[in-house]
Design a protein around this motif. Structure first.
Motif, short mmCIF file in Angstrom:
data_model
loop_
_atom_site.label_atom_id
_atom_site.label_comp_id
_atom_site.label_asym_id
_atom_site.label_seq_id
_atom_site.Cartn_x
_atom_site.Cartn_y
_atom_site.Cartn_z
N VAL A 1 -8.08 -4.04 -14.06
CA VAL A 1 -7.24 -5.21 -13.78
C VAL A 1 -7.21 -6.04 -15.06
CG1 VAL A 1 -7.79 -5.23 -11.32
CG2 VAL A 1 -9.18 -6.58 -12.89
N VAL A 2 -6.10 -6.76 -15.24
CA VAL A 2 -5.91 -7.55 -16.45
C VAL A 2 -5.55 -8.97 -16.07
CG1 VAL A 2 -4.75 -7.72 -18.68
CG2 VAL A 2 -5.03 -5.47 -17.59
N ALA A 3 -6.24 -9.94 -16.63
CA ALA A 3 -5.91 -11.36 -16.46
C ALA A 3 -5.42 -11.90 -17.79
CB ALA A 3 -7.12 -12.13 -15.98
N VAL A 4 -4.31 -12.62 -17.76
CA VAL A 4 -3.73 -13.22 -18.95
C VAL A 4 -3.49 -14.70 -18.67
CG1 VAL A 4 -1.85 -13.18 -20.63
CG2 VAL A 4 -2.59 -11.05 -19.55
N VAL A 5 -3.95 -15.55 -19.57
CA VAL A 5 -3.74 -16.99 -19.46
C VAL A 5 -3.37 -17.52 -20.83
CG1 VAL A 5 -4.78 -19.23 -18.93
CG2 VAL A 5 -5.37 -17.24 -17.56
N GLY A 6 -2.28 -18.29 -20.90
CA GLY A 6 -1.94 -18.89 -22.18
C GLY A 6 -0.47 -19.18 -22.34
N ASP A 7 -0.09 -19.39 -23.56
CA ASP A 7 1.26 -19.82 -23.91
C ASP A 7 2.18 -18.62 -24.04
OD1 ASP A 7 3.40 -21.37 -24.64
OD2 ASP A 7 2.72 -21.68 -26.72
N VAL A 8 2.35 -17.89 -22.93
CA VAL A 8 3.26 -16.74 -22.87
C VAL A 8 3.97 -16.76 -21.52
CG1 VAL A 8 2.09 -15.19 -24.48
CG2 VAL A 8 1.34 -15.29 -22.09
N ASP A 9 5.24 -16.34 -21.50
CA ASP A 9 5.94 -16.21 -20.23
C ASP A 9 5.76 -14.80 -19.68
OD1 ASP A 9 7.68 -14.53 -21.65
OD2 ASP A 9 9.19 -16.11 -21.92
N ARG A 10 6.39 -14.51 -18.56
CA ARG A 10 6.19 -13.22 -17.91
C ARG A 10 6.59 -12.06 -18.82
NH1 ARG A 10 6.52 -10.78 -12.67
NH2 ARG A 10 6.63 -8.54 -13.01
N ALA A 11 7.72 -12.15 -19.48
CA ALA A 11 8.16 -11.05 -20.33
C ALA A 11 7.21 -10.86 -21.52
CB ALA A 11 9.59 -11.32 -20.83
N GLN A 12 6.80 -11.95 -22.12
CA GLN A 12 5.87 -11.84 -23.25
C GLN A 12 4.52 -11.28 -22.81
OE1 GLN A 12 6.19 -16.01 -24.22
NE2 GLN A 12 7.32 -15.60 -26.12
N ALA A 13 4.06 -11.71 -21.63
CA ALA A 13 2.78 -11.21 -21.13
C ALA A 13 2.86 -9.72 -20.80
CB ALA A 13 2.36 -11.99 -19.89
N ALA A 14 3.98 -9.29 -20.23
CA ALA A 14 4.14 -7.87 -19.91
C ALA A 14 4.10 -7.03 -21.19
CB ALA A 14 5.45 -7.65 -19.16
N ALA A 15 4.76 -7.51 -22.24
CA ALA A 15 4.74 -6.78 -23.51
C ALA A 15 3.33 -6.78 -24.10
CB ALA A 15 5.73 -7.41 -24.48
N LEU A 16 2.62 -7.90 -23.95
CA LEU A 16 1.25 -8.00 -24.45
C LEU A 16 0.34 -7.00 -23.74
CD1 LEU A 16 -1.11 -9.44 -25.94
CD2 LEU A 16 -1.11 -11.11 -24.08
N VAL A 17 0.42 -6.95 -22.42
CA VAL A 17 -0.42 -6.03 -21.66
C VAL A 17 -0.08 -4.59 -22.01
CG1 VAL A 17 -1.02 -5.24 -19.34
CG2 VAL A 17 -0.80 -7.69 -19.81
N GLU A 18 1.20 -4.32 -22.23
CA GLU A 18 1.61 -2.97 -22.63
C GLU A 18 0.94 -2.58 -23.94
OE1 GLU A 18 3.50 0.73 -22.77
OE2 GLU A 18 3.29 -0.69 -21.11
N ARG A 19 0.85 -3.49 -24.87
CA ARG A 19 0.18 -3.18 -26.13
C ARG A 19 -1.31 -2.89 -25.92
NH1 ARG A 19 2.69 -4.59 -30.96
NH2 ARG A 19 4.70 -5.65 -30.77
N VAL A 20 -1.94 -3.66 -25.01
CA VAL A 20 -3.38 -3.50 -24.79
C VAL A 20 -3.69 -2.20 -24.06
CG1 VAL A 20 -5.37 -4.48 -23.57
CG2 VAL A 20 -3.82 -5.98 -24.84
N LEU A 21 -2.84 -1.82 -23.10
CA LEU A 21 -3.15 -0.68 -22.24
C LEU A 21 -2.35 0.58 -22.54
CD1 LEU A 21 -3.42 -2.35 -18.70
CD2 LEU A 21 -5.19 -2.04 -20.42
N ALA B 1 -8.61 2.54 -25.90
CA ALA B 1 -8.19 3.92 -25.66
C ALA B 1 -8.96 4.93 -26.51
CB ALA B 1 -6.69 4.06 -25.94
N GLY B 2 -9.39 4.51 -27.69
CA GLY B 2 -9.94 5.49 -28.63
C GLY B 2 -11.36 5.27 -29.06
N ALA B 3 -12.12 4.50 -28.32
CA ALA B 3 -13.53 4.29 -28.69
C ALA B 3 -14.21 5.64 -28.88
CB ALA B 3 -14.24 3.49 -27.61
N SER B 4 -14.87 5.82 -30.02
CA SER B 4 -15.36 7.15 -30.39
C SER B 4 -16.86 7.33 -30.23
CB SER B 4 -14.97 7.46 -31.84
OG SER B 4 -15.49 6.46 -32.71
#
Length: 458
Positions: free
Chosen positions: A213-233, A135-138
């Motif tokens: 678009v965002v791809a997520v693969v790993g040891d996270v469930d749907r709720a955890q992944a949604a929170a993760l993507v929220e942090r990223v975006l 978001a903030g690349a300068s």
């Protein structure tokens, strides 16, 4: 507990082993759209305590417009500074968390990736840091200056590499005024236009949620992944998706490009724009090409040119599907005094394949090769996340991976012959030859003068 990078490297190395046991089972894909408009694809893999995130923006070199190299430089400098953090601080932040990050720009897309252990005390701050960068690349002035200088050095080196010269000339001749003709690595005359202001404007326009678009693969469930993507975006504005690229018009006549270079080997490319990612002829063309030149030493092209005639160490053909028609390319390197013979054989092999197609035996072997190796494309988190990003970016159906083997096995000889006859015209191809010259000096590989567009008009 925070693991150092060496520990993460060990876990990464084990990833392929741990996932190989389940590679035969295709992943269950979950998908949703974030509140600010990004599409997300998730595959949960609980066997390994890691998470891979891949964010793909429609921000590749096809968006360079009149400034070649802009997309690549923006993507390459994302991690060189943001509010309150310089490049060293950003790198140190990921290092402390045992996380890995990367960025890459292609013609269609620009990608940013993150790999982290799944423990929340490590994953959450790594995602926050990535989100702050996105978001903030300068694009600090000194970083842009260094980036331009590095690009200038790279371009000078490319002018000494006949393979790079040939590739650049091929895309220019095949795509002319289309955005795919833009050379991703830039052009010397465009370097002064790569200013911090230009980079910031490009970032502001294309690095937005609706263009991602965002791809997520790993040891996270749907709720955890949604929170993760929220942090990223979370810091990205919704913005607007990039408009669709213009259609690539087919060539209406052949084009021969000859560039002198003092290399001992002549570098030869032959091809034309053909294939999109969602093309209905995708599987007949890809399976057929495996017979023609995509299967290494056992392909027809390699057999004729390498094994039977000894004209080249390697000879190949490939389709590169993209958002708009990506190229079909045949290529080889050979001694300059053998170039004419090698080109004639390359054309002859293509002509025969277009007219006759593969034999049943060749097609069966190609299918076994393609389907037998398919599991290897999904045998680690890294491979899966790359496949997911492609699915999401190109809008492919969610059952694409599930049906891959089925669709390969369904291809017939008649379908291959029909697809090649309709889509690959041996009389309307771009031929590029670079190098293999005798004589004391080479003609520099400067851009060719503009000529009337050798493609059909609508």
């Amino acid at each position: 507990m925070t693991l150092p990078s060496k520990a993460l490297h060990l876990v990464c190395a084990l990833g392929g082993v741990l996932l190989s046991a389940t590679a035969s089972a295709l992943p269950d894909i979950q998908t949703w759209t974030t509140d600010n408009g990004a599409r997300v694809l998730l595959v949960t893999t609980p066997d390994l305590p890691m998470v891979d995130v891949r964010v793909a923006f429609d921000a590749g070199s096809a968006r360079d417009d009149l400034t070649p190299g802009l997309a690549k430089l923006v993507n390459g400098l994302l991690f060189d500074g943001t509010e309150g953090l310089d490049a060293q601080a950003i790198a140190a932040g990921f290092e402390r968390l045992g996380a890995q990050y990367g960025a890459q720009a292609q013609r269609d897309m620009a990608v940013v990736s993150l790999r982290s252990l799944a423990d929340a005390p490590l994953l959450d701050p790594a995602a926050d840091l990535l989100g702050k960068v996105l978001a903030g690349a300068s694009f600090p002035d000194d970083a842009v200056t260094r980036g331009r200088r590095a690009m200038e050095v790279s371009l000078a080196q490319e002018r000494e590499q006949p393979g790079q010269i040939a590739s650049r000339a091929f895309y220019q001749a095949a795509y002319r005024s289309h955005p795919y003709a833009s050379w991703p690595d830039g052009e010397p005359q465009a370097l002064p236009a790569l200013t911090p202001e230009a980079l910031r404007a490009f970032h502001q326009r294309y690095y937005v949620a609706r263009n991602a678009v965002v791809a997520v693969v790993g040891d996270v469930d749907r709720a955890q992944a949604a929170a993760l993507v929220e942090r990223v975006l979370a810091g990205l504005p919704a913005g607007q998706a990039a408009p669709a690229l213009s259609t690539v018009l087919p060539l209406v006549q052949a084009d021969d490009v000859r560039i002198r270079h003092p290399s001992a080997q002549a570098h030869i490319l032959l091809g034309a724009p053909v294939l999109t990612r969602d093309d209905p002829d995708l599987f007949p063309l890809l399976v057929g090409n495996h017979v023609l030149g995509g299967s290494g030493l056992v392909s027809r092209v390699s057999n004729v040119i390498r094994e039977q005639r000894g004209l080249a160490y390697s000879a190949y053909s490939a389709f590169i599907p993209m958002s708009q028609a990506g190229p079909f390319m045949m290529g080889l390197q050979t001694r300059g005094d053998q170039a004419g013979e090698a080109i004639a054989l390359l054309r002859q092999t293509l002509d025969e394949f277009v007219n006759d197609g593969p034999s049943e035996q060749e097609l069966d072997a190609a299918k076994r090769n393609l389907t037998g190796g398919f599991a290897l494309r999904l045998d680690s988190n890294r491979e899966i996340v790359e496949q997911l990003a492609v699915l999401a970016f190109y809008g492919l159906p969610m059952d694409y991976l599930d049906r891959y083997v089925e669709r390969v096995n369904a291809v017939t000889v008649d379908q291959v012959r029909d697809a090649f006859t309709r889509r690959v015209d041996p009389e309307r191809l771009v031929l590029v030859r670079v190098g293999g010259d005798s004589g004391p000096a080479a003609v520099p590989a400067t851009p060719r003068p503009k000529t009337p567009d050798a493609r059909a008009t609508q």
